[in-house]
Design a protein around this motif. Structure first.
Motif, short mmCIF file in Angstrom:
data_model
loop_
_atom_site.label_atom_id
_atom_site.label_comp_id
_atom_site.label_asym_id
_atom_site.label_seq_id
_atom_site.Cartn_x
_atom_site.Cartn_y
_atom_site.Cartn_z
N THR A 261 -25.16 -12.62 -0.95
CA THR A 261 -24.67 -13.71 -1.79
C THR A 261 -25.58 -13.95 -2.98
O THR A 261 -25.12 -14.14 -4.11
N GLU A 262 -26.89 -13.92 -2.77
CA GLU A 262 -27.83 -14.15 -3.87
C GLU A 262 -27.79 -13.00 -4.89
O GLU A 262 -27.91 -13.23 -6.10
N ILE A 263 -27.59 -11.77 -4.41
CA ILE A 263 -27.46 -10.65 -5.35
C ILE A 263 -26.20 -10.83 -6.20
O ILE A 263 -26.20 -10.62 -7.41
N ALA A 264 -25.12 -11.25 -5.56
CA ALA A 264 -23.85 -11.45 -6.27
C ALA A 264 -23.96 -12.55 -7.33
O ALA A 264 -23.25 -12.52 -8.34
N ALA A 265 -24.85 -13.50 -7.11
CA ALA A 265 -24.99 -14.64 -8.03
C ALA A 265 -25.88 -14.32 -9.23
O ALA A 265 -26.10 -15.18 -10.09
N ARG A 266 -26.36 -13.09 -9.34
CA ARG A 266 -27.23 -12.70 -10.46
C ARG A 266 -26.51 -12.83 -11.80
O ARG A 266 -25.29 -12.94 -11.86
N ASP A 267 -27.27 -12.76 -12.87
CA ASP A 267 -26.68 -12.70 -14.20
C ASP A 267 -26.22 -11.27 -14.46
O ASP A 267 -26.96 -10.31 -14.22
N GLY A 268 -25.02 -11.11 -14.97
CA GLY A 268 -24.50 -9.77 -15.23
C GLY A 268 -23.58 -9.31 -14.12
O GLY A 268 -23.53 -9.89 -13.03
N ARG A 269 -22.86 -8.23 -14.41
CA ARG A 269 -21.87 -7.74 -13.45
C ARG A 269 -22.51 -6.96 -12.32
O ARG A 269 -23.55 -6.33 -12.49
N VAL A 270 -21.82 -6.96 -11.17
CA VAL A 270 -22.29 -6.21 -10.02
C VAL A 270 -21.07 -5.77 -9.21
O VAL A 270 -20.07 -6.48 -9.12
N LEU A 271 -21.17 -4.57 -8.64
CA LEU A 271 -20.12 -4.02 -7.80
C LEU A 271 -20.66 -3.92 -6.38
O LEU A 271 -21.68 -3.28 -6.14
N LEU A 272 -19.97 -4.59 -5.44
CA LEU A 272 -20.38 -4.61 -4.04
C LEU A 272 -19.41 -3.76 -3.22
O LEU A 272 -18.19 -3.96 -3.30
N PHE A 273 -19.94 -2.85 -2.41
CA PHE A 273 -19.10 -2.01 -1.56
C PHE A 273 -19.22 -2.44 -0.10
O PHE A 273 -20.33 -2.62 0.42
N LEU A 274 -18.07 -2.58 0.57
CA LEU A 274 -18.02 -2.82 2.00
C LEU A 274 -17.03 -1.84 2.62
O LEU A 274 -16.22 -1.23 1.93
N ASP A 275 -17.06 -1.73 3.95
CA ASP A 275 -16.27 -0.71 4.63
C ASP A 275 -14.80 -1.06 4.79
O ASP A 275 -13.94 -0.19 4.76
N THR A 276 -14.49 -2.34 5.04
CA THR A 276 -13.13 -2.69 5.43
C THR A 276 -12.50 -3.72 4.49
O THR A 276 -13.20 -4.49 3.83
#
Length: 471
Positions: A261-276
């Motif tokens: 959650t804290e990584i996602a709240a960073r400034d700038g875009r981010v792509l998060l990968f999950l399995d399902t």
């Protein structure tokens, strides 16, 4: 020793070796190529000045009509490497109804859309009609576009097969065929449809095949369908990209959710990968409730939804894209500098293609993988197979080290969907059932459903007993 395909046995004459065609040297600029003036003008207008290595090496030979085997990391610039020769060599011809002249086969809808968008300006400049043939969209509209006439089609194997079966598309006049991400098409089980299409295109046509790996199925395609190909290998793995940093972050199980959650709240875009798909939806809901502008991308979404979400991520309307492996191929976003494997991939190929969403076309980027202590050994093996030496760091949420590596910060907590974030705040440091392996995800939430089923069975048994007693 010459390959049997290189022997001329026509008219009963003794077999004679066919000398390989000399390979043309790389060029330094697009102006050095025999490209139509309209294409050169469009390149200039779009600010494309110097060819990337795979373009410089491939374009002279592809424009000369040679078959091409390109081994290139995704993001290395191969779309123009095969697209410009295909368009230039098709220019001036007109397709009859249902009879395209050039075919680009790709594994996913997203990649088909990406390739179509990238080549559209050049096709327009040459007055070539191009259409995408993909699943999840109206097959009637695609059949109508083919009826009207399309010189170039960008297709996924399944939908192309469906249209051929309906007699809505014929490949007999296709003289230039491209297989992009051939390894992924084989991995996804499309080999029969791919070979079926290649068996129908013009026998003497040009073939270009691009793949990150050249394993058994891809090697079969190369040997069977490519004639005396020019071979170019550029950026064969994510580990070879010096502008990409790789980090393994070892996290404590109950803290994993908060770290993500804290990584996602960073400034700038981010792509998060999950399995399902379930895990993607669950994390996306939590992030939005925590004030993070996130959206989900997976195969459970309709094609219009997926297209809209990608557009919003590219233009900055949303800053976080939470996705399954559906986004590991075909997604190109300028200046995307962070990819996070919230669920570690289980295959080196998956890691390479997830990582390939960043550090594209000469840019820089960082790939972060979250692992539990018990996953470290398996992750080390996978990284070694992918040719990558990551930096490993043990982190906790709220720590400066996590912020230094990823830019992580505390989310605002102001819900974006009108829901209270307070409900989730108290659970910030509890294990997130949606994160982990697919097996973990299938177990997650299963306890409640089992208890409910047991309760129903017990109630039914009691009811049956009352009936037997006449009560």
């Amino acid at each position: 020793m010459n390959h049997p395909d290189h022997l001329d046995t026509s008219h009963g004459a003794p077999a004679q070796p066919v000398p390989p065609t000399p390979t043309l040297p790389p060029v330094g600029s697009f102006a050095d190529l025999a490209l139509p003036a309209e294409v050169l003008r469009t390149l200039t207008e779009r600010g494309v000045r110097e060819p990337f290595p795979i373009q410089a090496a491939t374009l002279p030979n592809a424009l000369a009509g040679r078959d091409v085997l390109g081994r290139g990391r995704t993001g290395s610039g191969k779309t123009l490497a095969f697209g410009l020769p295909l368009l230039a060599r098709t220019a001036g011809r007109r397709a009859e109804p249902k009879q395209p002249l050039a075919l680009i086969l790709v594994p996913t809808r997203e990649l088909a859309q990406q390739v179509t968008e990238a080549l559209a300006p050049y096709a327009d400049a040459l007055r070539l009609r191009m259409t995408a043939i993909v699943g999840g969209m109206s097959i009637g509209r695609q059949a109508a576009a083919l009826r009207d006439g399309a010189e170039v089609i960008v297709a996924t194997p399944g939908r192309l097969h469906d249209l051929i079966e309906r007699k809505a598309c014929g490949l007999g006049r296709v003289r230039i065929t491209v297989l992009d991400e051939a390894d992924q098409m084989c991995d996804m089980g499309f080999l029969p449809q791919v070979t079926g299409a290649l068996d129908q295109v013009h026998r003497d046509g040009q073939r270009m095949l691009f793949s990150a790996t050249l394993d058994r199925d891809v090697d079969h395609l190369v040997r069977r369908y490519l004639h005396d190909p020019v071979v170019h290998s550029v950026d064969p793995s994510a580990g070879a990209v010096t502008t990409m940093d790789h980090h393994v972050l070892v996290v404590h199980g109950p803290d994993r959710y908060a770290v993500a959650t804290e990584i996602a709240a960073r400034d700038g875009r981010v792509l998060l990968f999950l399995d399902t798909k379930h895990a993607v939806d669950q994390l996306t809901r939590h992030l939005r409730a925590s004030g993070v502008d996130a959206a989900a991308l997976h195969s459970g979404k309709s094609q219009p939804q997926r297209t809209r979400t990608l557009a919003q991520f590219k233009n900055g309307q949303i800053t976080v894209l939470v996705a399954t492996n559906v986004a590991a191929r075909g997604l190109h976003v300028d200046d995307l500098d962070l990819v996070v494997n919230v669920d570690p991939p289980t295959d080196p190929k998956d890691y390479v293609h997830r990582a390939g969403r960043t550090a594209r076309a000469g840019g820089s980027g960082r790939v972060v993988t979250l692992v539990l202590t018990g996953q470290r050994r398996e992750m080390s093996r996978l990284m070694a197979e992918a040719g990558i030496e990551p930096t490993t760091t043990r982190v906790r949420s709220g720590e400066a080290e996590l912020s230094r590596i990823t830019g992580a910060k505390a989310p605002s907590g102001a819900a974006l969907d009108g829901k209270s974030a307070a409900r989730r705040e108290k659970n910030t440091h509890t294990p997130f059932r949606g994160l982990g392996t697919s097996k973990d995800a299938s177990r997650a939430g299963g306890g409640k459903s089992r208890k409910a089923a047991e309760a129903r069975k017990l109630a039914e048994a009691r009811k049956a007993a009352r009936v037997r007693r006449g009560g």
